[in-house]
Motif scaffolding. Structure first.
Motif, PDB file in Angstrom:
ATOM      1  N   GLY A 119       0.762  -1.203  -0.051  1.00 43.23           N
ATOM      2  CA  GLY A 119       0.120  -0.123   0.108  1.00 43.23           C
ATOM      3  C   GLY A 119       0.834   1.153   0.027  1.00 43.23           C
ATOM      4  N   PRO A 120       0.773   1.955   1.078  1.00 47.14           N
ATOM      5  CA  PRO A 120       1.501   3.325   1.103  1.00 47.14           C
ATOM      6  C   PRO A 120       3.189   2.899   1.090  1.00 47.14           C
ATOM      7  N   ASN A 125      -5.958   0.006   3.870  1.00 47.03           N
ATOM      8  CA  ASN A 125      -5.046  -0.902   4.910  1.00 47.03           C
ATOM      9  C   ASN A 125      -4.572  -2.146   4.135  1.00 47.03           C
ATOM     10  N   PRO A 126      -3.162  -2.536   3.655  1.00 45.02           N
ATOM     11  CA  PRO A 126      -2.980  -3.683   3.222  1.00 45.02           C
ATOM     12  C   PRO A 126      -3.161  -4.985   4.127  1.00 45.02           C
ATOM     13  N   ALA A 184      -8.940  -1.821  -5.697  1.00 45.60           N
ATOM     14  CA  ALA A 184      -7.700  -0.579  -5.939  1.00 45.60           C
ATOM     15  C   ALA A 184      -7.202   0.012  -4.722  1.00 45.60           C
ATOM     16  N   GLY A 185      -6.356   0.646  -4.949  1.00 45.64           N
ATOM     17  CA  GLY A 185      -5.498   1.148  -3.832  1.00 45.64           C
ATOM     18  C   GLY A 185      -4.274   0.613  -2.972  1.00 45.64           C
ATOM     19  N   VAL A 186      -4.127  -0.754  -3.789  1.00 43.75           N
ATOM     20  CA  VAL A 186      -2.940  -1.615  -3.218  1.00 43.75           C
ATOM     21  C   VAL A 186      -2.125  -2.100  -4.329  1.00 43.75           C
ATOM     22  N   THR A 187      -1.057  -2.536  -4.262  1.00 43.74           N
ATOM     23  CA  THR A 187      -0.472  -3.262  -5.525  1.00 43.74           C
ATOM     24  C   THR A 187      -0.451  -4.739  -4.839  1.00 43.74           C
TER      25      THR A 187
END
Lengths: 450, 450
Positions: free
Chosen positions: B198-199, B214-215, B343-346
């Motif tokens: 994530g971040p 939150n991953p 979406a929002g994480v890899t």
């Protein structure tokens, strides 16, 4: 304060203590930090004391109090978050380093840099004018990062000595660099660790896989059950006590020069998440959450190990908004998890620290004085009236035990990396904090006079 | 072999090598173990060689081959699983200790104890009769626990030298102490590590919680999505190639003196889990699974750290049954996870080692010879015809590259704690293995004669 460079150098000395309150092996560092701070407060001309508690000590300092002027309590904390993962720091977390005008160190923003700006403001006035315009009580504790477990008892015991009219805290952020910010609300917090235990040993996943419940699979189901697909928390009763956001707040926040774009830039995430019917700021400032802070269990080494782990765990925190009560939320979550948890494993739930959410009126007499002080330090810039997503549970304790409201005047920036590697605080913000302290004490002294 | 105590003492020497194949820092121990083994095989009268591979070496030994008798290849592995968590061992994992007739050490059951029983059976015959009744090839590899990545190429390269009529492997278990067991099927395996990112750094959960995905929460949703509430794997196409269990198998397995009660006793779990319409043995021997072997990420230390972790991971293995193909399953799981991931994480997916499921006919001529050998070592006890839930992928490679079937004659017990702390092997089973090797080679030699 002799000079600004001297003040920065003293702050670096303060930051060198590895005062990590959650780590029992660092108790000596925490205590040495308190001792150093008290000695410094004595040197600048305050009467200071280190008060032992059953945990880490509290440092209290004061000037000679006089009748007819308000008593201002300034609160901060000298303890810090753990520094791990330490390998991601560009410079050592407890060896402060200034790069491009920004000071990097664990605690630089949260909270040593901010409380020390107040202290240097006070030092400057004492040195140049010999007297402060208000009766001052400085209270700096060492257990904020673990939920201030002993501060309430300390406040009760010293209630008379700590009587005051208003409390000021700088442990929050400016919404953006250069934007003066008065924070009138904070989220609360409730923490919980859950452990899922299955077989009495790690099992070969070939010999037993399929017939024995896998604790890691069960944990995944428990954690996944906490959120609905629309991003809401799916625990029954979780939103029951939540105060809806007021229209004036939603409008004020929409005007704040900080939002999804800055969050994406600061955090590196490719897209936002969370409750779909709220803006990012509303989700952070005005809505409660369920977060997983860490998970672990089974084989975490290099390669593959084909086991069914005997035990796995997750560390959870819930951010709360008025009027959610931490104990009600923890009980609701426990009920939910026990309902979801299947047979074949044992579920252990360990409640952690908690703190209530907070909201106050930014338009009270003291609130207006704080806005006036911000105007003086940041002339010509519109003040942002905000809430914050973090938790400073002690603010509620002040209200309950001392019956006093708290002004939140933060000077950290949104990308200060509090709690993360490479925590930082611009040296300019440290300087602004020194000026703000002086303006604030002057403005607050007028409230009593009027 | 001079005496049984000497054989046990030699086995202990073999177990002292920390030949953990998955750990790059132990490559020296793995290689020293291969060297020791080859020297021992030379000492007992076989022609032995250590063959280097791009990974860990393969040890091959043989007697002088003669026309007119069958060639038997006995396969085993000298590498072992990691020993962690080491603090749960009653005695050091690489310091073998015998307590109440049971030998405790990493590898004692899986597989050093079992392959070494064959070797000591051979040593005894060579010492007392000077000649084995069959042409023997002994092949002991050092990468079984990491999926034998270099053995297939080795078999291809040495296909002529390794020509044989039948293969025998002792790397499985007896269904219960004293019950002779011929295993005619194995599950396959497919491994995968998934990472949710994530971040770009750990975030303060107060400052960003609610707006940033939150991953760890995403990982929980991904892992939870792998199973339906009834215990089935919920990945589209997962069961498509699964052969239904035959009635004769379900009946034979129902008669086996091992089931839920023994599994609960051996593992300490309070209740079974898994697919509701199958018995525990059917779920382990005849049904595929999705298992989480380990999870990690975020704050795992003592106390609380209020972060949104930048990255979390899970290690997965899927046990497969005929005719599931590992690559088809891995692709189906990857497709499933990418569909579920928001979406929002890899999401990073790293495929690991894999091996196909196996099934053979226990009533072939060689199968009957193996049953006869078991009768001789365990007179008067009914032989259990079983499958096993574990994976020995090389058995499929033998079939593919050498065109030869494999007899699985395990001597470990269900509570041998393979892959777990306190792995063990009863000294009596080691002795039975020495006798079984002698009876097996004699019975197999008759197949050619008949």
């Amino acid at each position: 304060m002799a000079s600004f460079p001297d003040a920065v150098s003293l702050l670096c000395d303060f930051l060198r203590f590895a005062s990590v309150s959650t780590d029992p092996s660092r108790a000596g560092d925490v205590s040495a930090c308190a001792q150093w701070l008290a000695e410094h407060l004595t040197e600048i001309g305050l009467a200071s004391e280190v008060h032992p508690t059953p945990g880490h000590p509290v440092v209290v300092a004061r000037n000679p109090h006089k009748a007819g002027r308000p008593t201002v309590l300034i609160y901060g904390h000298y303890d810090v978050q753990p520094e791990d993962p330490v390998e991601l720091w560009q410079s050592a977390p407890f060896e402060p380093e200034i790069r491009n005008g920004v000071l990097f160190a664990r605690g630089s923003a949260d909270n040593k840099g901010q409380i020390f700006a107040h202290i240097q403001g006070i030092a400057h006035v004492l040195k140049t004018k010999r007297e402060l315009p208000v009766n001052l009580i400085l209270l700096v504790e060492g257990e904020e990062e673990i939920g201030s477990p002993h501060l309430e008892a300390f406040l009760m015991e010293h209630r008379e000595a700590l009587r005051c009219d208003i409390i000021a805290v700088s442990d929050t952020s400016m919404v953006a660099a250069g934007v003066p910010t008065l924070t009138y609300g904070l989220r609360g917090i409730a923490a919980m660790e859950i452990r899922v235990k299955g077989p009495s040993m790690d099992l070969h996943s070939g010999i037993y896989g399929g017939a024995v419940r896998n604790p890691a699979v069960v944990l995944a189901h428990l954690l996944a059950s906490l959120h609905a697909p629309d991003g809401c928390v799916a625990v029954k009763g979780f939103y029951e006590a939540v105060q809806p956001l007021q229209n004036w707040e939603r409008e004020a926040w929409a005007a704040v020069p900080f939002g999804e774009k800055q969050i994406e830039a600061n955090t590196g995430v490719p897209a936002m998440g969370g409750e779909v019917e709220f803006t990012a700021l509303e989700r952070i400032w005005g809505r409660p959450t369920a977060e997983v802070n860490g998970i672990g269990g089974g084989f975490q080494g290099e390669g593959t190990k084909t086991i069914i782990p005997k035990e796995v765990f997750a560390k959870l925190t819930f951010r709360l908004v008025p009027d959610q009560a931490p104990e009600v939320i923890l009980a609701a979550v426990e009920r939910h998890l026990r309902e979801v948890c299947p047979a074949g494993v044992t579920l252990e739930i360990l409640p952690g620290h908690s703190g209530e959410p907070y909201v106050t009126d930014p338009h009270s007499a003291y609130g207006k004085a704080a806005q006036q002080a911000l105007h003086r330090v940041f002339p010509g810039v519109q003040i942002a009236l905000t809430r914050e997503g973090g938790s400073i549970p002690i603010v509620n304790t002040f209200q309950r035990v001392l019956g006093v409201e708290t002004l939140l005047l933060g000077l950290a920036l949104p990308d200060c990396r509090a709690h993360a590697p490479n925590e930082n605080f611009p040296v300019a913000n440290f300087g602004a904090g020194i000026l703000l302290n002086q303006a604030l004490l002057e403005e607050l002294s007028k409230v009593q006079e009027s």
